[in-house]
Design a protein around this motif. Structure first.
Motif, PDB file in Angstrom:
ATOM      1  N   GLU A 180      65.354  10.631 -35.861  1.00 39.95           N
ATOM      2  CA  GLU A 180      65.858  10.932 -34.521  1.00 39.95           C
ATOM      3  C   GLU A 180      66.995   9.995 -34.103  1.00 39.95           C
ATOM      4  OE1 GLU A 180      64.175  11.403 -29.940  1.00 39.95           O
ATOM      5  OE2 GLU A 180      62.786  11.143 -31.616  1.00 39.95           O
ATOM      6  N   SER A 181      66.894   8.731 -34.482  1.00 40.86           N
ATOM      7  CA  SER A 181      67.879   7.753 -34.027  1.00 40.86           C
ATOM      8  C   SER A 181      68.969   7.469 -35.047  1.00 40.86           C
ATOM      9  CB  SER A 181      67.173   6.436 -33.684  1.00 40.86           C
ATOM     10  OG  SER A 181      66.475   5.940 -34.813  1.00 40.86           O
ATOM     11  N   THR A 240      72.083   3.367 -37.514  1.00 38.89           N
ATOM     12  CA  THR A 240      72.295   4.064 -36.246  1.00 38.89           C
ATOM     13  C   THR A 240      73.767   3.949 -35.867  1.00 38.89           C
ATOM     14  OG1 THR A 240      70.071   3.445 -35.513  1.00 38.89           O
ATOM     15  CG2 THR A 240      71.585   4.255 -33.832  1.00 38.89           C
ATOM     16  N   GLN A 244      75.540   6.506 -30.932  1.00 37.52           N
ATOM     17  CA  GLN A 244      74.207   6.995 -30.601  1.00 37.52           C
ATOM     18  C   GLN A 244      73.375   5.923 -29.910  1.00 37.52           C
ATOM     19  OE1 GLN A 244      72.287   8.674 -34.062  1.00 37.52           O
ATOM     20  NE2 GLN A 244      74.037   9.978 -34.562  1.00 37.52           N
TER      21      GLN A 244
END
Length: 245
Positions: A180-181, A240, A244
């Motif tokens: 997700e990250s 990451t 983001q």
């Protein structure tokens, strides 16, 4: 005795200096559909002198061989491809040299008052300076170009793909997973495992910086966290992209 983290990168397949030179030449010519005559011309020798080395590399499964069926009479020309095992052998030779250099650099930093942040900066410089690798090994005899302009992927995904390509070429056997990250890259092997076990705060920080440097070079600065010996079988890297965060 190692009982946690990635395994050592396997030693390269046994080849003579002449065979390794031929293997490296085939890879430099593109690694796929390379004619026997072109290999001999590049090496500056007679095709008959090169043939035994090519056949030895085929027997060792470092090259695969085929023929061009062009409809002409006579023996069809032979062509050669670097296999996934051949790409791995080339990478392992590179990794061995990198390991010696990184070991010497670490010894210097340890004895001259430098800290882990300096190691991270060294890694970033290394990653930023790496030349593009034109091919990423896939199936035997196959090679897939890595392109920054591939329309199917956004910039962060292309940058992470480049990271995987680089780490694979260095012998880390990476696996990529989207989360997700960002992305998680699992490193199943380490070409500098003994050094990393002795000085993870330096060696692993160099590798962390290397990945950050590659991301920056690809135009996608990212927060990179390398977790040494994260599992019983691997180290893990979480990437990451900064947009983001």
């Amino acid at each position: 005795m190692q009982d946690f983290g990635p395994r050592p990168t396997p030693h390269p397949a046994n080849t003579t200096p002449a065979q390794y030179k031929v293997l490296r030449t085939v890879a430099a010519l593109g690694g796929r559909d390379i004619r026997h005559a072109d290999i001999a011309k590049t090496l500056g020798g007679h095709p008959n002198a090169v043939r035994p080395h090519l056949e030895a590399l085929v027997s060792a499964q470092l090259l695969s061989a085929g023929e061009i069926r062009d409809g002409h009479r006579g023996r069809p020309p032979r062509i050669y491809h670097v296999t996934s095992k051949g790409h791995a052998a080339l990478s392992q030779h590179t990794a061995a040299g990198n390991g010696a250099l990184v070991g010497a650099l670490t010894a210097f930093m340890l004895t001259s008052g430098h800290g882990p942040e300096d190691a991270h900066r060294v890694g970033r410089i290394w990653g930023d300076a790496l030349e593009d690798s034109p091919h990423s090994p896939t199936n035997d005899g196959d090679a897939t170009p890595i392109s920054r302009s591939t329309p199917a992927a956004d910039a962060p995904t292309q940058a992470v793909t480049r990271v995987v390509d680089v780490m694979d070429s260095l012998g880390f056997e990476p696996d990529l997973q989207a989360v997700e990250s960002g992305h998680t890259v699992t490193l199943k092997a380490c070409p500098m495992l003994e050094l990393a076990q002795q000085n993870p705060e330096f060696i692993c920080r160099i590798h962390e910086g290397l990945i950050a440097g590659v991301m920056e070079r690809e135009g996608t600065p990212a927060q990179v966290h390398l977790h040494p010996f994260a599992t019983q079988t691997a180290c893990q890297v979480h990437i990451t992209p900064r947009r983001q965060l």
